[in-house]
Design an enzyme around this catalytic site. Structure first.
Site, PDB file in Angstrom:
ATOM      1  N   ARG A 191     -29.954  -2.896  -2.201  1.00  0.00           N
ATOM      2  CA  ARG A 191     -29.788  -3.754  -0.586  1.00  0.00           C
ATOM      3  C   ARG A 191     -31.175  -5.011  -0.938  1.00  0.00           C
ATOM      4  O   ARG A 191     -31.437  -5.245   0.404  1.00  0.00           O
ATOM      5  CB  ARG A 191     -29.203  -3.346   0.594  1.00  0.00           C
ATOM      6  CG  ARG A 191     -28.156  -3.216   0.969  1.00  0.00           C
ATOM      7  CD  ARG A 191     -27.463  -2.699   1.824  1.00  0.00           C
ATOM      8  NE  ARG A 191     -27.202  -1.596   1.669  1.00  0.00           N
ATOM      9  CZ  ARG A 191     -27.308  -0.488   2.823  1.00  0.00           C
ATOM     10  NH1 ARG A 191     -28.134  -1.732   4.231  1.00  0.00           N
ATOM     11  NH2 ARG A 191     -27.257   1.268   2.732  1.00  0.00           N
ATOM     12  N   ARG A 237     -29.470  -8.721   4.817  1.00  0.00           N
ATOM     13  CA  ARG A 237     -30.352  -9.263   5.742  1.00  0.00           C
ATOM     14  C   ARG A 237     -31.164  -9.398   6.596  1.00  0.00           C
ATOM     15  O   ARG A 237     -31.420 -10.666   7.264  1.00  0.00           O
ATOM     16  CB  ARG A 237     -28.834  -9.155   7.198  1.00  0.00           C
ATOM     17  CG  ARG A 237     -27.023  -9.826   7.193  1.00  0.00           C
ATOM     18  CD  ARG A 237     -26.299  -9.143   8.105  1.00  0.00           C
ATOM     19  NE  ARG A 237     -25.856  -7.773   7.308  1.00  0.00           N
ATOM     20  CZ  ARG A 237     -25.366  -6.205   8.053  1.00  0.00           C
ATOM     21  NH1 ARG A 237     -24.926  -7.122   9.062  1.00  0.00           N
ATOM     22  NH2 ARG A 237     -25.551  -5.679   7.973  1.00  0.00           N
ATOM     23  N   TYR A 269     -13.265   4.685   0.711  1.00  0.00           N
ATOM     24  CA  TYR A 269     -13.254   3.396   1.842  1.00  0.00           C
ATOM     25  C   TYR A 269     -11.792   3.640   1.911  1.00  0.00           C
ATOM     26  O   TYR A 269     -10.956   2.494   2.410  1.00  0.00           O
ATOM     27  CB  TYR A 269     -14.006   2.604   1.128  1.00  0.00           C
ATOM     28  CG  TYR A 269     -15.248   2.540   1.344  1.00  0.00           C
ATOM     29  CD1 TYR A 269     -15.666   1.936   2.357  1.00  0.00           C
ATOM     30  CD2 TYR A 269     -16.476   3.379   0.867  1.00  0.00           C
ATOM     31  CE1 TYR A 269     -16.877   1.892   3.103  1.00  0.00           C
ATOM     32  CE2 TYR A 269     -17.529   3.623   0.965  1.00  0.00           C
ATOM     33  CZ  TYR A 269     -18.436   2.755   2.469  1.00  0.00           C
ATOM     34  OH  TYR A 269     -19.053   3.226   2.845  1.00  0.00           O
ATOM     35  N   ARG A 297     -25.313 -17.152   4.367  1.00  0.00           N
ATOM     36  CA  ARG A 297     -24.838 -16.515   4.828  1.00  0.00           C
ATOM     37  C   ARG A 297     -23.605 -17.548   5.806  1.00  0.00           C
ATOM     38  O   ARG A 297     -22.435 -17.509   5.423  1.00  0.00           O
ATOM     39  CB  ARG A 297     -24.250 -15.246   5.092  1.00  0.00           C
ATOM     40  CG  ARG A 297     -23.277 -14.449   5.783  1.00  0.00           C
ATOM     41  CD  ARG A 297     -23.851 -12.827   6.399  1.00  0.00           C
ATOM     42  NE  ARG A 297     -22.660 -11.988   6.333  1.00  0.00           N
ATOM     43  CZ  ARG A 297     -22.608 -12.205   7.695  1.00  0.00           C
ATOM     44  NH1 ARG A 297     -22.494 -13.253   8.259  1.00  0.00           N
ATOM     45  NH2 ARG A 297     -21.904 -11.025   7.675  1.00  0.00           N
ATOM     46  N   ASP A 313     -20.085  -6.390  -4.119  1.00  0.00           N
ATOM     47  CA  ASP A 313     -19.851  -5.483  -3.169  1.00  0.00           C
ATOM     48  C   ASP A 313     -19.124  -4.501  -4.167  1.00  0.00           C
ATOM     49  O   ASP A 313     -18.752  -4.595  -4.928  1.00  0.00           O
ATOM     50  CB  ASP A 313     -19.503  -5.639  -2.018  1.00  0.00           C
ATOM     51  CG  ASP A 313     -19.434  -4.353  -1.011  1.00  0.00           C
ATOM     52  OD1 ASP A 313     -20.569  -4.480  -0.445  1.00  0.00           O
ATOM     53  OD2 ASP A 313     -18.091  -3.427  -1.027  1.00  0.00           O
TER      54      ASP A 313
HETATM   55  O1  1CP Z   1     -28.525  -4.133  -3.683  1.00  0.00           O
HETATM   56  C1  1CP Z   1     -28.441  -5.590  -3.607  1.00  0.00           C
HETATM   57  O2  1CP Z   1     -29.152  -6.725  -2.707  1.00  0.00           O
HETATM   58  C2  1CP Z   1     -26.955  -5.901  -3.819  1.00  0.00           C
HETATM   59  C3  1CP Z   1     -25.455  -6.163  -3.036  1.00  0.00           C
HETATM   60  C4  1CP Z   1     -24.800  -4.671  -2.414  1.00  0.00           C
HETATM   61  C5  1CP Z   1     -24.722  -3.597  -2.951  1.00  0.00           C
HETATM   62  C6  1CP Z   1     -25.270  -2.930  -4.613  1.00  0.00           C
HETATM   63  C7  1CP Z   1     -23.919  -5.165  -1.612  1.00  0.00           C
HETATM   64  C8  1CP Z   1     -23.764  -5.938  -0.849  1.00  0.00           C
HETATM   65  N1  1CP Z   1     -22.886  -3.689  -1.429  1.00  0.00           N
HETATM   66  C9  1CP Z   1     -23.405  -2.756  -1.841  1.00  0.00           C
HETATM   67  C10 1CP Z   1     -22.658  -1.865  -2.663  1.00  0.00           C
HETATM   68  C11 1CP Z   1     -21.948  -0.802  -0.822  1.00  0.00           C
HETATM   69  N2  1CP Z   1     -21.228  -1.505  -0.965  1.00  0.00           N
HETATM   70  C12 1CP Z   1     -22.197   0.505  -1.173  1.00  0.00           C
HETATM   71  C13 1CP Z   1     -23.168   1.228  -2.074  1.00  0.00           C
HETATM   72  C14 1CP Z   1     -25.169   1.201  -1.807  1.00  0.00           C
HETATM   73  C15 1CP Z   1     -24.615   2.147  -0.472  1.00  0.00           C
HETATM   74  O3  1CP Z   1     -24.951   3.023   0.024  1.00  0.00           O
HETATM   75  O4  1CP Z   1     -25.595   0.921   0.481  1.00  0.00           O
HETATM   76  C16 1CP Z   1     -21.376   0.596  -0.032  1.00  0.00           C
HETATM   77  C17 1CP Z   1     -20.985   1.958   0.373  1.00  0.00           C
HETATM   78  C18 1CP Z   1     -21.054  -0.593   0.285  1.00  0.00           C
HETATM   79  C19 1CP Z   1     -19.696  -0.810   1.089  1.00  0.00           C
HETATM   80  C20 1CP Z   1     -20.608  -1.424   2.440  1.00  0.00           C
HETATM   81  N3  1CP Z   1     -20.314  -3.324   2.219  1.00  0.00           N
HETATM   82  C21 1CP Z   1     -21.031  -1.267   3.394  1.00  0.00           C
HETATM   83  C22 1CP Z   1     -21.049  -0.154   4.860  1.00  0.00           C
HETATM   84  C23 1CP Z   1     -20.031   0.284   4.720  1.00  0.00           C
HETATM   85  C24 1CP Z   1     -19.653   1.549   5.731  1.00  0.00           C
HETATM   86  O5  1CP Z   1     -20.111   1.652   6.914  1.00  0.00           O
HETATM   87  O6  1CP Z   1     -19.445   3.135   4.669  1.00  0.00           O
HETATM   88  C25 1CP Z   1     -21.212  -2.460   4.038  1.00  0.00           C
HETATM   89  C26 1CP Z   1     -21.609  -3.290   5.489  1.00  0.00           C
HETATM   90  C27 1CP Z   1     -20.629  -3.869   3.625  1.00  0.00           C
HETATM   91  C28 1CP Z   1     -20.811  -4.589   3.140  1.00  0.00           C
HETATM   92  C29 1CP Z   1     -21.902  -5.806   2.478  1.00  0.00           C
HETATM   93  N4  1CP Z   1     -22.241  -6.086   0.892  1.00  0.00           N
HETATM   94  C30 1CP Z   1     -23.742  -6.376   0.793  1.00  0.00           C
HETATM   95  C31 1CP Z   1     -24.094  -6.843   1.767  1.00  0.00           C
HETATM   96  C32 1CP Z   1     -25.298  -7.625   1.951  1.00  0.00           C
HETATM   97  C33 1CP Z   1     -23.247  -6.291   2.825  1.00  0.00           C
HETATM   98  C34 1CP Z   1     -23.688  -7.174   4.594  1.00  0.00           C
HETATM   99  C35 1CP Z   1     -22.274  -8.240   4.265  1.00  0.00           C
HETATM  100  C36 1CP Z   1     -22.805  -9.165   6.300  1.00  0.00           C
HETATM  101  O7  1CP Z   1     -23.040  -8.592   7.469  1.00  0.00           O
HETATM  102  O8  1CP Z   1     -23.695  -9.528   5.013  1.00  0.00           O
END
Ligand code: 1CP
Length: 357
Positions: A28, A32, A155, A41, A78
């Site tokens: 990540r 943010r 999910y 965003r 994502d």
């Molecule tokens: O790492 C990076 O910079 C690349 C971007 C990236 C990656 C690799 C994002 C952007 N998401 C992911 C993978 C991802 N998404 C995973 C696996 C990695 C981890 O465990 O963090 C998972 C479980 C998700 C699912 C997901 N997408 C969540 C978690 C939800 C939960 O409660 O289980 C969330 C909040 C998202 C949205 C998301 N994806 C990425 C970002 C920056 C965001 C936040 C969105 C925002 O509000 O800007």
């Protein structure tokens, strides 16, 4: 596509070859905690609008690289794009995270699922990969990624994030055959998705098994591990020095390091619940290891962060016969929105400084 990389530390470390210093990237790293991310965003309107627009996805992918001396870019996207393309309809509720309008709950829902068409449904992802590769111009490698079959299923069945996964764990007990069918379709989809990202220019591939560690050992070995192994065996990734390496990251995967190291993956990513020295000893040089600083260490002072980075680097070397080769520095999980970018800089610089050969 095959221009020589100016910085190939990550690829060399994944082959366990010598490097001038340990490569570092952060899960990540585009997110943010960066004000420029929040600005993009805001302009895009939503996370999905940003992820589905290749120019914007490219812009945010490059933001952390403009600030910090990182050794890789990771595609901004994502893991939930795949179930979205399978028809589950991904959406976000502000402050609540991702959700699916059409979760899959039973054998009948699962029977209808198919591998999505990469050329149409997920074209925006491969377009983003091509755009990012062009803009990186060989500076650092680009990492493509996917969720693991189990983590995607979590999910898809829960319909969003969860604390203790009641619906999918009930399905595992009450209709394991249906869950295996879901995991099998997911595995085919992950292989197709990673292959498409590779064909579009991704130079390293990572599978995120974020929720594998919530399973008991018996259930992990039934519902997560075999599908990770199938990906490692079946994902086509070329041969020799041109081989596209695969990293299997898992939260809570420490009990299974020997099995993961035998999977055929080139790298294993670990969280902070295991010492790097122990992970290195137990994997015996069969794979590269990625990790594993507790992300919460970034709340410490820059000096404390540098000390912790050094500790992690030295722990790896200690378990790897005194050598730093085969180590990719990362956090044990992702950065959080409330982290200070200057602390991230302190970490990245300390890793390079302390690991100079
Ligand atoms: O790492 C990076 O910079 C690349 C971007 C990236 C990656 C690799 C994002 C952007 N998401 C992911 C993978 C991802 N998404 C995973 C696996 C990695 C981890 O465990 O963090 C998972 C479980 C998700 C699912 C997901 N997408 C969540 C978690 C939800 C939960 O409660 O289980 C969330 C909040 C998202 C949205 C998301 N994806 C990425 C970002 C920056 C965001 C936040 C969105 C925002 O509000 O800007």
């Amino acid at each position: 596509m095959t221009e020589t990389l100016k910085n190939d530390r990550l690829l060399r470390a994944l082959r366990r070859e010598p490097v001038d210093c340990t490569p570092v990237w952060l899960m990540r790293q585009a997110g943010r905690y960066l004000p420029e991310y929040r600005a993009t965003r805001q302009r895009a309107g939503s996370f999905l609008a940003m992820a589905k627009n290749p120019e914007l996805a490219c812009e945010v992918t490059l933001q952390p690289l403009a600030r910090f001396d990182l050794d890789a870019a990771i595609l901004f996207s994502d893991i939930l794009t795949v179930p979205d393309a399978m028809g589950l309809e991904l959406y976000f509720v502000e402050g609540e995270g991702p959700k699916f309008r059409k979760p899959v709950r039973n054998a009948a829902d699962i029977a209808k699922l198919a591998v999505p068409d990469m050329e149409t449904e997920l074209r925006y992802v491969t377009d983003a990969v091509r755009t990012i590769r062009r803009e990186l111009a060989g500076s650092v490698p680009l990492i493509g990624f996917s969720g693991s079959p189990w983590t995607l299923a979590c999910y898809m069945v829960e319909g969003g994030g969860s604390d203790n996964f009641p619906t999918i764990k009930a399905l595992a007990l009450n209709d394991p055959a249906a869950l295996h069918r879901l995991l099998s379709v997911n595995t085919d989809a992950v292989i197709a998705y990673l292959s498409a990202q590779r064909a579009a220019g991704a130079q390293v591939l990572q599978v995120f098994d974020t929720w594998g560690g919530t399973l008991s050992p018996a259930m992990y070995r039934e519902f997560s591990l075999p599908y990770l192994v199938r990906i490692a065996r079946e994902l086509p990734r070329g041969g020799g020095a041109e081989r596209t390496p695969l990293i299997l990251f898992g939260k809570g995967n420490a009990p299974y390091l020997e099995e993961l190291a035998a999977s055929g993956a080139e790298g294993i990513g670990v969280d902070w619940l295991v010492e790097m020295s122990e992970a290195a000893r137990r994997t015996q040089g069969k794979v590269a290891l990625q990790g594993n600083l507790d992300p919460a260490m970034l709340y410490g002072s820059p000096q404390a962060i540098a000390d912790q980075a050094r500790r992690t680097l030295d722990s790896y070397a200690q378990g790897n016969g005194g050598s730093r080769d085969g180590h990719i520095f990362n956090l044990g999980h992702g950065l959080s929105p409330d982290m200070d970018p200057e602390h991230v800089r302190a970490l990245v610089d300390a890793v390079h400084e302390h690991s100079k050969r």
